[in-house]
Design a protein around this motif. Structure first.
Motif, short mmCIF file in Angstrom:
data_model
loop_
_atom_site.label_atom_id
_atom_site.label_comp_id
_atom_site.label_asym_id
_atom_site.label_seq_id
_atom_site.Cartn_x
_atom_site.Cartn_y
_atom_site.Cartn_z
N GLY A 10 0.82 -1.20 0.00
CA GLY A 10 0.00 0.00 0.00
C GLY A 10 0.85 1.25 0.00
N ILE A 11 0.18 2.39 0.09
CA ILE A 11 0.86 3.69 0.01
C ILE A 11 0.28 4.62 1.07
N TRP A 12 1.16 5.37 1.71
CA TRP A 12 0.74 6.43 2.63
C TRP A 12 0.57 7.72 1.83
N PHE A 13 -0.54 8.44 2.07
CA PHE A 13 -0.79 9.73 1.43
C PHE A 13 -0.91 10.80 2.50
N TYR A 14 -0.37 11.97 2.20
CA TYR A 14 -0.55 13.14 3.06
C TYR A 14 -1.23 14.21 2.22
N ASP A 15 -2.37 14.70 2.67
CA ASP A 15 -3.12 15.73 1.94
C ASP A 15 -2.68 17.11 2.42
N LEU A 16 -1.85 17.76 1.63
CA LEU A 16 -1.38 19.10 1.96
C LEU A 16 -2.12 20.16 1.16
N LYS A 30 5.76 27.23 3.52
CA LYS A 30 6.88 27.48 4.44
C LYS A 30 7.21 26.18 5.18
N GLU A 31 8.39 26.15 5.78
CA GLU A 31 8.82 24.96 6.51
C GLU A 31 7.82 24.58 7.59
N ASP A 32 7.25 25.58 8.26
CA ASP A 32 6.26 25.33 9.31
C ASP A 32 5.06 24.53 8.78
N ASP A 33 4.71 24.74 7.51
CA ASP A 33 3.58 24.04 6.91
C ASP A 33 3.84 22.54 6.77
N LEU A 34 5.09 22.13 6.84
CA LEU A 34 5.46 20.73 6.65
C LEU A 34 5.68 19.97 7.95
N LYS A 35 5.61 20.66 9.08
CA LYS A 35 5.89 20.00 10.37
C LYS A 35 4.95 18.83 10.64
N ASP A 36 3.66 18.99 10.37
CA ASP A 36 2.72 17.90 10.62
C ASP A 36 3.05 16.71 9.72
N PHE A 37 3.39 16.97 8.46
CA PHE A 37 3.77 15.89 7.56
C PHE A 37 4.97 15.12 8.10
N ASN A 45 11.11 5.92 12.39
CA ASN A 45 10.60 4.55 12.42
C ASN A 45 9.32 4.47 11.60
N ARG A 46 9.48 4.23 10.33
CA ARG A 46 8.33 4.21 9.43
C ARG A 46 7.34 3.10 9.73
N HIS A 47 7.76 2.08 10.47
CA HIS A 47 6.87 0.97 10.82
C HIS A 47 5.89 1.34 11.94
N GLU A 48 6.10 2.50 12.56
CA GLU A 48 5.20 2.95 13.61
C GLU A 48 4.31 4.10 13.16
N ARG A 49 4.17 4.27 11.86
CA ARG A 49 3.29 5.32 11.36
C ARG A 49 1.84 5.04 11.75
N LYS A 50 1.11 6.13 11.99
CA LYS A 50 -0.31 6.02 12.33
C LYS A 50 -1.09 7.01 11.47
N GLU A 51 -2.30 6.61 11.11
CA GLU A 51 -3.15 7.52 10.35
C GLU A 51 -3.52 8.72 11.20
N TYR A 57 -3.41 5.72 5.02
CA TYR A 57 -2.84 4.58 4.33
C TYR A 57 -3.89 3.93 3.45
N PHE A 58 -3.52 3.62 2.21
CA PHE A 58 -4.41 2.92 1.29
C PHE A 58 -3.73 1.64 0.85
N THR A 59 -4.45 0.53 0.97
CA THR A 59 -3.89 -0.76 0.59
C THR A 59 -3.80 -0.87 -0.93
N TYR A 60 -3.00 -1.79 -1.38
CA TYR A 60 -2.86 -2.06 -2.81
C TYR A 60 -4.23 -2.35 -3.41
N ASP A 61 -5.01 -3.19 -2.74
CA ASP A 61 -6.32 -3.56 -3.28
C ASP A 61 -7.27 -2.36 -3.39
N GLU A 62 -7.22 -1.45 -2.40
CA GLU A 62 -8.04 -0.25 -2.46
C GLU A 62 -7.62 0.63 -3.64
N LEU A 63 -6.33 0.73 -3.87
CA LEU A 63 -5.83 1.58 -4.96
C LEU A 63 -6.13 1.00 -6.33
N ILE A 64 -5.91 -0.27 -6.48
CA ILE A 64 -6.11 -0.90 -7.78
C ILE A 64 -7.59 -0.96 -8.16
#
Length: 118
Positions: A10-16, A30-37, A45-51, A57-64
């Motif tokens: 799957g893929i993680w998306f950030y809506d900016l 500005k740099e401040d606008d990217l802090k939440d991202f 630790n990318r394995h501890e990402r949370k929505e 996060y969208f699974t492969y099956d959802e995307l396809i």
């Protein structure tokens, strides 16, 4: 394509873009606008990402399953579409439109120049 040949789950998306209204001149990114991202992306630790509200996060099956596997994904509500009375004043809208058109024209000129140099 067989599922065994797929190399991602799957893929993680950030809506900016939703409700942010960045422009090239009056409301630049500005740099401040990217802090939440950065916090959501969790580079340590990318394995501890949370929505979160803007991070999903969208699974492969959802995307396809999407029409033509489109990655043009929206899940946040655009507040500007609800209350037209709260739109910026016409002169601000006009300035933003001009900035976007000028940026597009500059980009197109660069593409055209690149084509001419080949």
């Amino acid at each position: 394509m067989s599922r065994s040949s797929i190399h991602t789950n799957g893929i993680w998306f950030y809506d900016l873009r939703t409700n942010k209204h960045f422009t090239l001149k009056t409301r630049t990114l500005k740099e401040d606008d990217l802090k939440d991202f950065i916090t959501c992306y969790n580079p340590e630790n990318r394995h501890e990402r949370k929505e979160a509200e803007r991070f999903k996060y969208f699974t492969y099956d959802e995307l396809i399953a999407r029409d033509k596997a489109s990655l043009d994904i929206f899940w946040l509500k655009d507040d500007s579409l609800d209350n037209l009375d709260e739109l910026p004043p016409p002169d601000v809208l006009a300035t933003e439109i001009i900035e976007h058109l000028e940026a597009a024209l500059t980009s197109f000129r660069n593409v055209a120049a690149g084509l001419n140099s080949e």
